[in-house]
Design a protein around this motif. Structure first.
Motif, mmCIF file in Angstrom:
data_model
loop_
_atom_site.group_PDB
_atom_site.id
_atom_site.type_symbol
_atom_site.label_atom_id
_atom_site.label_comp_id
_atom_site.label_asym_id
_atom_site.label_seq_id
_atom_site.Cartn_x
_atom_site.Cartn_y
_atom_site.Cartn_z
ATOM 1 N N ARG A 160 -3.186 30.693 -22.222
ATOM 2 C CA ARG A 160 -2.458 29.611 -21.557
ATOM 3 C C ARG A 160 -2.995 28.254 -21.968
ATOM 4 N N GLU A 161 -4.326 28.161 -22.039
ATOM 5 C CA GLU A 161 -4.925 26.882 -22.447
ATOM 6 C C GLU A 161 -4.535 26.532 -23.875
ATOM 7 N N MET A 162 -4.504 27.552 -24.726
ATOM 8 C CA MET A 162 -4.106 27.307 -26.105
ATOM 9 C C MET A 162 -2.666 26.788 -26.165
ATOM 10 N N ILE A 163 -1.773 27.404 -25.407
ATOM 11 C CA ILE A 163 -0.370 26.978 -25.394
ATOM 12 C C ILE A 163 -0.249 25.541 -24.887
ATOM 13 N N ARG A 164 -0.976 25.236 -23.813
ATOM 14 C CA ARG A 164 -0.924 23.871 -23.259
ATOM 15 C C ARG A 164 -1.436 22.873 -24.303
ATOM 16 N N ASN A 165 -2.484 23.253 -25.028
ATOM 17 C CA ASN A 165 -3.016 22.376 -26.083
ATOM 18 C C ASN A 165 -1.995 22.111 -27.178
ATOM 19 N N LEU A 166 -1.319 23.173 -27.587
ATOM 20 C CA LEU A 166 -0.314 23.017 -28.647
ATOM 21 C C LEU A 166 0.788 22.071 -28.185
ATOM 22 N N ALA A 167 1.206 22.232 -26.932
ATOM 23 C CA ALA A 167 2.271 21.376 -26.396
ATOM 24 C C ALA A 167 1.797 19.928 -26.328
ATOM 25 N N GLN A 168 0.551 19.760 -25.952
ATOM 26 C CA GLN A 168 -0.031 18.418 -25.918
ATOM 27 C C GLN A 168 0.055 17.762 -27.301
ATOM 28 N N GLY A 169 -0.097 18.584 -28.318
ATOM 29 C CA GLY A 169 -0.008 18.083 -29.684
ATOM 30 C C GLY A 169 1.428 17.874 -30.149
ATOM 31 N N GLY A 170 2.412 18.086 -29.267
ATOM 32 C CA GLY A 170 3.800 17.780 -29.597
ATOM 33 C C GLY A 170 4.660 18.987 -29.936
ATOM 34 N N MET A 171 4.065 20.159 -29.982
ATOM 35 C CA MET A 171 4.849 21.352 -30.302
ATOM 36 C C MET A 171 5.676 21.786 -29.091
ATOM 37 N N SER A 172 6.867 22.294 -29.330
ATOM 38 C CA SER A 172 7.650 22.898 -28.263
ATOM 39 C C SER A 172 7.397 24.393 -28.286
ATOM 40 N N VAL A 173 7.324 24.975 -27.119
ATOM 41 C CA VAL A 173 7.042 26.402 -27.038
ATOM 42 C C VAL A 173 8.058 27.058 -26.110
ATOM 43 N N LEU A 174 8.646 28.138 -26.593
ATOM 44 C CA LEU A 174 9.524 28.958 -25.745
ATOM 45 C C LEU A 174 8.813 30.281 -25.531
ATOM 46 N N VAL A 175 8.593 30.625 -24.280
ATOM 47 C CA VAL A 175 7.792 31.799 -23.995
ATOM 48 C C VAL A 175 8.481 32.611 -22.901
ATOM 49 N N SER A 176 8.444 33.933 -23.040
ATOM 50 C CA SER A 176 9.072 34.751 -22.002
ATOM 51 C C SER A 176 8.007 35.520 -21.246
ATOM 52 N N SER A 177 8.348 35.856 -20.032
ATOM 53 C CA SER A 177 7.430 36.651 -19.227
ATOM 54 C C SER A 177 8.192 37.218 -18.043
ATOM 55 N N HIS A 178 7.722 38.346 -17.531
ATOM 56 C CA HIS A 178 8.273 38.762 -16.242
ATOM 57 C C HIS A 178 7.284 38.447 -15.131
ATOM 58 N N LEU A 179 6.179 37.781 -15.497
ATOM 59 C CA LEU A 179 5.182 37.413 -14.487
ATOM 60 C C LEU A 179 5.406 35.979 -14.029
ATOM 61 N N LEU A 180 5.765 35.857 -12.760
ATOM 62 C CA LEU A 180 6.053 34.538 -12.214
ATOM 63 C C LEU A 180 4.852 33.617 -12.283
ATOM 64 N N SER A 181 3.687 34.144 -11.887
ATOM 65 C CA SER A 181 2.505 33.291 -11.786
ATOM 66 C C SER A 181 2.169 32.698 -13.148
ATOM 67 N N GLU A 182 2.381 33.497 -14.176
ATOM 68 C CA GLU A 182 2.054 33.050 -15.511
ATOM 69 C C GLU A 182 2.957 31.907 -15.963
ATOM 70 N N ILE A 183 4.253 32.082 -15.741
ATOM 71 C CA ILE A 183 5.213 31.049 -16.097
ATOM 72 C C ILE A 183 4.903 29.773 -15.315
ATOM 73 N N GLN A 184 4.577 29.961 -14.050
ATOM 74 C CA GLN A 184 4.280 28.818 -13.195
ATOM 75 C C GLN A 184 3.108 28.002 -13.739
ATOM 76 N N MET A 185 2.120 28.689 -14.289
ATOM 77 C CA MET A 185 0.939 27.962 -14.761
ATOM 78 C C MET A 185 1.078 27.444 -16.189
ATOM 79 N N MET A 186 1.939 28.066 -16.954
ATOM 80 C CA MET A 186 1.996 27.732 -18.378
ATOM 81 C C MET A 186 3.130 26.764 -18.726
ATOM 82 N N CYS A 187 4.221 26.794 -17.958
ATOM 83 C CA CYS A 187 5.443 26.132 -18.423
ATOM 84 C C CYS A 187 5.736 24.818 -17.706
ATOM 85 N N ASP A 188 6.478 23.964 -18.408
ATOM 86 C CA ASP A 188 7.010 22.754 -17.788
ATOM 87 C C ASP A 188 8.344 23.038 -17.119
#
Ligand SMILES: Nc1ncnc2c1ncn2[C@@H]1O[C@H](COP(=O)(O)OP(=O)(O)OP(=O)(O)O)[C@@H](O)[C@H]1O
Ligand SMILES: [Mg+2]
Length: 315
Positions: free
Chosen positions: A172-200
């Motif tokens: 999750r931290e890696m994904i947030r870092n990449l987004a901070q650097g301007g990358m867009s990320v599309l990620v799927s999950s069936h885990l609500l908590s994960e999406i809640q912490m990782m996604c905008d």
């Protein structure tokens, strides 16, 4: 310009409508989540976005390029892990990346490999054989591979499947870092908590349709409609408030929950103080994405006969 746009995208396989009129856009630097139960159509939608299958209807554009008409240009901006990434476990991570860079014709591969290894946090382990890697490290190597061509959009289908809690947090931290650097990320999950912490932002998929599309912050913060109050005697506090027409209930030991919007909280506190109830803390009750998710899906079920899915407000 949006990095990714889907307009009226549908997919029929055989006679089954598997993805049904999906509309969405992913903005630069945004982490966008697909949330939905098994069989909701997440993978099928993602396979269309990365060009593995064609939509039956509608259009998909990446950086303005239509994926059906201008496939090469569109896909040149997409890095993805959809099916399990192929790695040669008897080679080192670096040797794997050199191999992929060669296959993909990446210019200045040596320098780019250093960069992506750094981005995914594998520096220091890059010359280890992949067979000695943990699952989390393999996943990050997969992301490194997807990043080699410097895509604008990174697409990951259930990337944290099988990772332990520490691995999930690092990912999750890696994904947030990449987004901070301007990358867009599309990620799927069936885990609500994960999406809640990782996604905008999150799209909730069900039965091939997006039933809601919201910013995670609006789901988490925007719906506080109750106050949680820590008191010494929760039963006395609830009694006092009910006498004064508040909608109050005991939530846990020493905690009561009072339905109210923020503007009435001062009056609520005055009522408690006047009744000599000691207050230790007052907090808005933050609705978790899970509660919001259930509420949204329930709403849709209740009103699905009268309201089209597009009737759900976008963030
Ligand atoms: N090639 C195919 N042929 C027939 N049906 C398919 C095909 N691919 C997917 N489906 C069906 O489409 C529906 C959506 O599948 P999909 O894999 O997109 O869901 P998902 O949201 O990714 O689920 P999961 O959380 O289990 O990965 C399922 O009912 C699945 O059985
Ligand atoms: Mg899937």
């Amino acid at each position: 310009m949006s990095v990714l746009t889907l307009e009226h995208v549908s997919k029929t396989i055989g006679r089954r409508l598997i993805v049904d009129d999906v509309n969405m856009a992913v903005e630069p630097g945004e982490v966008y989540g697909f949330l939905g139960p098994n069989g909701a159509g997440k993978t099928t939608t993602i396979r269309m976005i990365v060009g593995l299958i064609r939509p039956t209807k509608g259009s998909i554009r990446v950086m303005g390029h239509d994926i059906s008409r201008d496939r090469r240009a569109a896909l040149s901006h997409v890095g993805a892990i959809v099916e399990n990434p192929e790695t040669y476990s008897y080679l080192t991570a670096r040797q794997n990346l050199v191999h992929y860079a060669r296959l993909a014709g990446i210019p200045h591969a040596k320098r780019r490999i250093e960069e992506v290894v750094d981005l995914v946090g594998l520096t220091g382990r890059v010359d280890d054989k992949v067979k000695r890697y943990s699952l989390g490290m393999r996943q990050r190597l997969g992301v490194a591979q997807a990043l080699l061509a410097n895509p604008k959009l990174l697409v990951l289908d259930e990337p944290t499947n099988g990772l332990d809690p520490a691995g999930i947090r690092e990912f999750r931290e890696m994904i947030r870092n990449l987004a901070q650097g301007g990358m867009s990320v599309l990620v799927s999950s069936h885990l609500l908590s994960e999406i809640q912490m990782m996604c905008d932002r999150v799209a909730i998929l069900k039965g091939g349709r997006i039933i809601a599309q919201r910013s995670v912050s609006s789901l988490v913060d925007g719906t506080a409609s109750a106050a949680m109050i820590r008191v010494s005697n929760e039963n006395a506090a609830v009694r006092v408030l009910k006498d004064r027409q508040w909608d109050a209930e005991v939530s846990a030991a020493h905690v009561i929950r009072v339905r109210t919007d923020g503007s009435a909280i001062p009056k609520l506190i005055r009522d408690l103080v006047r009744a000599e109830i000691d207050i230790y803390a007052v907090e808005p009750a933050r609705e978790s994405l899970e509660e919001a998710f259930l509420e949204l899906t329930d709403d849709k079920l209740a009103s699905s006969s009268s309201t089209p899915a597009g009737g759900v407000a976008n963030a």
